[in-house]
Design an enzyme around this catalytic site. Structure first.
Site, PDB file in Angstrom:
ATOM      1  N   GLU A  60      32.487  50.306 -43.069  1.00 26.13           N
ATOM      2  CA  GLU A  60      31.778  50.919 -44.198  1.00 26.13           C
ATOM      3  C   GLU A  60      32.539  52.066 -44.844  1.00 26.13           C
ATOM      4  O   GLU A  60      32.602  52.176 -46.055  1.00 26.13           O
ATOM      5  CB  GLU A  60      30.402  51.418 -43.748  1.00 26.13           C
ATOM      6  CG  GLU A  60      29.405  50.317 -43.480  1.00 26.13           C
ATOM      7  CD  GLU A  60      28.057  50.874 -43.059  1.00 26.13           C
ATOM      8  OE1 GLU A  60      27.612  51.863 -43.665  1.00 26.13           O
ATOM      9  OE2 GLU A  60      27.452  50.323 -42.136  1.00 26.13           O
TER      10      GLU A  60
ATOM     11  N   ASP B 265      28.073  49.442 -39.489  1.00 23.94           N
ATOM     12  CA  ASP B 265      27.293  50.178 -38.489  1.00 23.94           C
ATOM     13  C   ASP B 265      26.264  49.290 -37.804  1.00 23.94           C
ATOM     14  O   ASP B 265      25.756  48.330 -38.385  1.00 23.94           O
ATOM     15  CB  ASP B 265      26.564  51.354 -39.153  1.00 23.94           C
ATOM     16  CG  ASP B 265      27.535  52.414 -39.646  1.00 23.94           C
ATOM     17  OD1 ASP B 265      28.702  52.410 -39.214  1.00 23.94           O
ATOM     18  OD2 ASP B 265      27.125  53.242 -40.477  1.00 23.94           O
TER      19      ASP B 265
ATOM     20  N   ASP C 277      23.063  49.081 -37.200  1.00 24.81           N
ATOM     21  CA  ASP C 277      21.651  49.270 -37.499  1.00 24.81           C
ATOM     22  C   ASP C 277      21.296  48.251 -38.575  1.00 24.81           C
ATOM     23  O   ASP C 277      22.142  47.464 -39.008  1.00 24.81           O
ATOM     24  CB  ASP C 277      21.344  50.707 -37.936  1.00 24.81           C
ATOM     25  CG  ASP C 277      22.189  51.154 -39.129  1.00 24.81           C
ATOM     26  OD1 ASP C 277      22.776  50.292 -39.820  1.00 24.81           O
ATOM     27  OD2 ASP C 277      22.276  52.376 -39.372  1.00 24.81           O
TER      28      ASP C 277
ATOM     29  N   GLU D  57      20.630  48.584 -41.701  1.00 20.99           N
ATOM     30  CA  GLU D  57      21.366  48.790 -42.941  1.00 20.99           C
ATOM     31  C   GLU D  57      22.783  48.246 -42.810  1.00 20.99           C
ATOM     32  O   GLU D  57      23.302  47.581 -43.712  1.00 20.99           O
ATOM     33  CB  GLU D  57      21.399  50.285 -43.286  1.00 20.99           C
ATOM     34  CG  GLU D  57      21.650  50.590 -44.750  1.00 20.99           C
ATOM     35  CD  GLU D  57      20.474  50.239 -45.639  1.00 20.99           C
ATOM     36  OE1 GLU D  57      20.720  49.960 -46.823  1.00 20.99           O
ATOM     37  OE2 GLU D  57      19.329  50.225 -45.157  1.00 20.99           O
TER      38      GLU D  57
ATOM     39  N   TYR E  47      27.217  56.949 -32.499  1.00 22.34           N
ATOM     40  CA  TYR E  47      26.530  56.745 -33.774  1.00 22.34           C
ATOM     41  C   TYR E  47      25.339  57.680 -33.896  1.00 22.34           C
ATOM     42  O   TYR E  47      24.541  57.824 -32.957  1.00 22.34           O
ATOM     43  CB  TYR E  47      26.078  55.292 -33.885  1.00 22.34           C
ATOM     44  CG  TYR E  47      25.604  54.908 -35.254  1.00 22.34           C
ATOM     45  CD1 TYR E  47      26.372  55.167 -36.382  1.00 22.34           C
ATOM     46  CD2 TYR E  47      24.375  54.277 -35.444  1.00 22.34           C
ATOM     47  CE1 TYR E  47      25.941  54.808 -37.651  1.00 22.34           C
ATOM     48  CE2 TYR E  47      23.938  53.912 -36.703  1.00 22.34           C
ATOM     49  CZ  TYR E  47      24.728  54.187 -37.800  1.00 22.34           C
ATOM     50  OH  TYR E  47      24.296  53.833 -39.058  1.00 22.34           O
TER      51      TYR E  47
ATOM     52  N   ARG F 143      22.749  57.773 -36.179  1.00 17.37           N
ATOM     53  CA  ARG F 143      21.435  57.321 -36.668  1.00 17.37           C
ATOM     54  C   ARG F 143      20.800  56.458 -35.581  1.00 17.37           C
ATOM     55  O   ARG F 143      21.044  55.256 -35.503  1.00 17.37           O
ATOM     56  CB  ARG F 143      21.578  56.554 -37.987  1.00 17.37           C
ATOM     57  CG  ARG F 143      22.008  57.429 -39.141  1.00 17.37           C
ATOM     58  CD  ARG F 143      22.003  56.702 -40.467  1.00 17.37           C
ATOM     59  NE  ARG F 143      22.441  57.573 -41.552  1.00 17.37           N
ATOM     60  CZ  ARG F 143      23.707  57.708 -41.937  1.00 17.37           C
ATOM     61  NH1 ARG F 143      24.658  56.990 -41.335  1.00 17.37           N
ATOM     62  NH2 ARG F 143      24.026  58.535 -42.921  1.00 17.37           N
TER      63      ARG F 143
ATOM     64  N   HIS G 253      20.291  50.758 -28.671  1.00 17.79           N
ATOM     65  CA  HIS G 253      21.240  51.768 -29.127  1.00 17.79           C
ATOM     66  C   HIS G 253      21.382  52.856 -28.077  1.00 17.79           C
ATOM     67  O   HIS G 253      20.664  52.898 -27.084  1.00 17.79           O
ATOM     68  CB  HIS G 253      20.773  52.376 -30.444  1.00 17.79           C
ATOM     69  CG  HIS G 253      20.797  51.408 -31.585  1.00 17.79           C
ATOM     70  ND1 HIS G 253      20.337  51.726 -32.838  1.00 17.79           N
ATOM     71  CD2 HIS G 253      21.232  50.128 -31.668  1.00 17.79           C
ATOM     72  CE1 HIS G 253      20.489  50.692 -33.647  1.00 17.79           C
ATOM     73  NE2 HIS G 253      21.016  49.708 -32.945  1.00 17.79           N
TER      74      HIS G 253
END
Length: 698
Positions: free
Chosen positions: A8, A82, A84, A86, A297, A299, A344
């Site tokens: 990203e 990433d 997640d 998104e 990470y 988030r 996670h």
């Protein structure tokens, strides 16, 4: 063989490239390659099916072209966005944009950007998780439906330029509800009995004449005086002494919400600032051995820790602090957050040997502060509890009982990492039956305080507790509310502006689901169900869309317009547009018709003298000085920032001054001087050449 890894962010790409050989190309998509169009609804609805019309944004066209060229040359293309929802959706859009079937491209994920993590990810690719992609698509389409259909209605009925959002509006209601509590609050007067026994032993009155004494028990001053009069003539002795050991366990490692709260409370960082710094630490920092991701990470709503990370922490604690700081078994934590993705990890340093002392050489000031916060919290989470000896002494007299509290730290445990401990309050040697003499006895009156407004960190905590939004949404939601002037931040408190009450009231009356925290939380649960393949994303959208659109349709005719704006025949002193009288939450006020571009406003004068004085006269008081720019009259005006001086010919002439023009020219440069009235004296001063002279009367 040529291999392409698509991530990203450019910083992440640079860090990963540092770990891999020449056969690998690494490129960043810089976020979403495709998204719903900005200029149209972007969703087709056919036979109950929602079809998003994704477009490649102009600012990503050159990146997409470069990715396509590299993809043509690559034997293997890895999607490494990433881990997640998104990130999963971004990977899906990248594959679609370069003409590849998403299910055919290997998907690699990692919680940390280290050489070991990257190599392991490449060895163990998986397929794209379409359930997570659909959950993200459902969220995106839900937010587009609410924003695109409800925002125009707000603009039509209340004020142009307003917006609504599924998470945004629920968060705004929380802030408005708190302000309503504060406005409705009525203070209660109460009295405390303040006692000290010799020598400086502070005591709390806990019982008087068989009545238990709490904070609000004594609300009558005569009663307080009566208690004081009784106590003055009594003898006091120790009735009981209780000593207990108290263990305090370490806090768990950070997840997104707790990191934002702690960084706000301890470092003064806003959630937005915290996440920007954390992103930098995650993507990679320069060290002597090259780029490395410093933290995992950021988030996440999980408190899980990798076994390797726990083992490394325990080894570090044993070697550097000693066995007594290491518990027999690892400390394990479980998230209480609704819908937490336990696969996670919590936020932790990627290398426990990269201590804050070492990191100081490589990190700028704010990055180091945040890294130290994350590092210490992680290390402390795997340490032994602290132990303190708490002592409670009960003192009695004929009519009363008092409590004296003491504390002594026996073992610092995990708090050794933080280097800060609660100050000991060590009591002298006391025994049951000992008599104590009064040193000080008085009563004090107090007023109860209204509820506290939310800080940014407090709002994050509230949103998390209610299950509104997810880790990635907290900071953007607060930024949106403040940037649109629905909420302002003063002394770290979030205060709703007048328009926030109007928006919230309309949504409460006609779109209660949108501002209902329980409804919003349940919608998050439905999105979780989609991600876990327990619900169909199209069905979730359908169940929301039909009743919502019915309310939009009826609202166009049923909702009464609040756009009451009466011109007052006066120009705005800031921009020159028409000033209008509006009716807001706190009554009538004067504001610029150019809001929100111009935010000038003032209170409406209510006393008789002000009513007899026209706004034009009130706002344009002549001072008998000509404008140095055009020769017109200088007038005294008022804005929300206070008094200032400007040319009466505004907007044709834009001369303004924060200080009163004197009408006297500078003897050196001939510019008009200004009057400064200060505590140390009055001055005439030239702002151009700084000539100054003291005067007695100006």
């Amino acid at each position: 063989m040529s291999k392409l890894i698509i991530v990203e962010s450019p910083a992440k790409a640079k860090t990963i490239k540092n770990f891999l050989g020449k056969s690998y190309s690494v490129i960043a998509s810089k976020g979403h390659i495709r998204d719903l169009p900005k200029s149209s609804f972007g969703i087709k609805i056919q036979n109950g099916e929602f079809i998003p019309e994704y477009k490649t944004s102009l600012d990503h066209s050159s990146i997409l072209k470069e990715i396509k060229e590299l993809a043509k040359k690559a034997d293997t293309i890895y999607l490494a966005t990433d881990e997640d929802r998104e990130g999963e959706a971004i990977a899906f859009h990248i594959a679609a944009a370069i003409g590849k079937k998403p299910e055919n491209l290997p998907r690699i994920v990692f919680h940390e950007i280290t050489k070991t993590a990257i190599e392991n990810a490449i060895k163990n690719p998986r397929k794209l998780d379409m359930n997570s992609v659909n959950a993200q698509q459902a969220r995106r389409l839900l937010d587009r439906i609410v924003g695109y259909k409800l925002s125009p209605l707000l603009s039509q009925k209340i004020q142009s330029g307003l917006s609504a959002g599924r998470v945004q509006s629920a968060a705004l209601k929380i802030i408005v509800d708190k302000e309503r509590e504060i406005q409705a609050f009525k203070p209660i007067k109460y009295f405390s009995i303040d006692v000290k026994f010799k020598t400086n032993l502070e005591a709390e009155l806990i019982k008087f004449e068989t009545q238990k004494i709490e904070k609000l028990t004594i609300q009558n001053e005569d009663r307080a005086k009566f208690i004081i009069n009784c106590l003055e003539n009594e003898k006091f002795s120790i009735k009981d002494i209780e000593s207990k050991q108290r263990k305090t366990n370490p806090q768990p490692p950070f997840m997104t919400s707790s990191l934002q709260q702690s960084a706000s409370n301890k470092l003064g960082f806003s959630p937005k600032r915290t996440m920007a710094l954390a992103q930098t630490l995650y993507e990679g920092v320069q060290t002597d051995s090259g780029f490395m991701g410093a933290i995992t990470y950021m988030r996440t709503d999980s408190l899980n820790l990798a076994k390797e990370a726990v083992d490394a922490a325990r080894k570090f604690i044993k070697s550097n602090l000693g066995d007594k700081y290491l518990p027999n078994t690892p400390n394990i934590y479980t998230s209480k957050s609704k819908g937490a993705q336990e696969a996670h990890e919590a936020i932790r340093p990627t290398n426990v040997n990269f201590t804050p002392q070492i990191a100081e050489k490589y990190l700028e000031k704010d990055l180091l502060k945040l890294y130290t916060l994350i590092y210490n919290r992680f290390l402390a989470s795997q340490m032994s509890p602290s132990i303190s000896q708490n002592e409670t002494v009960i003192v009695s007299s004929k009519s009363s009982e008092f409590k004296i509290s003491g504390r002594k730290l026996i073992f610092d445990g995990f708090s050794k990492v933080y280097g800060e401990n609660e100050k000991d309050k060590i009591l002298p040697d006391l025994k049951i039956g000992d008599e104590l003499n009064l040193q000080e006895l008085k009563y004090n009156g107090h007023l109860t305080e209204p509820p506290s407004r939310y800080s940014e960190a407090g709002l994050v905590k509230k949103l998390e507790s209610l299950g509104i939004g997810r880790p990635s949404t907290y900071a953007p939601t607060i930024t949106l509310l403040t940037s649109r002037d629905y909420v302002r931040s003063e002394k770290k408190q979030l205060i709703p502006n007048e328009i926030a009450f109007s928006i919230t009231a309309m949504l409460e009356n006609h779109f209660s689901d949108i501002v209902d925290s329980e409804f919003t939380s349940k919608m998050e649960e439905k999105l979780d169900d989609i991600a876990e393949n327990k619900a169909n994303w199209q069905e979730v959208l359908n169940k929301f869309y039909e009743p919502f659109m019915q309310k939009i349709s009826s609202g166009k005719t049923d909702i009464k317009s609040q756009k009451i704006a009466t011109p007052i025949g006066e120009k705005c002193p800031d921009c020159g547009l028409e000033l209008v009288k509006r009716k807001g939450k706190f009554g009538e006020f004067i504001a610029c018709s150019g809001y929100p571009k111009c935010k000038y406003s003032r209170n409406l004068q209510t006393n008789q003298d002000s009513q007899n004085e026209t706004p034009a006269k009130k706002q344009a008081k002549e001072i008998g000085v000509n404008c140095p720019k055009c020769g017109g009259e200088i007038v005294e005006r008022f804005s929300k920032r206070g008094k200032f001086y400007g040319c009466k010919n505004y907007p044709k002439c834009n001369f303004t001054s924060a200080y009163e023009p004197s009408g006297e020219n500078c003897p050196e440069c001939k510019e008009m001087m200004i009057i400064k009235r200060l505590k140390k004296g009055n001055f005439l001063e030239c702002q151009k050449c700084k000539f100054k002279k003291e005067v007695q009367d100006v």
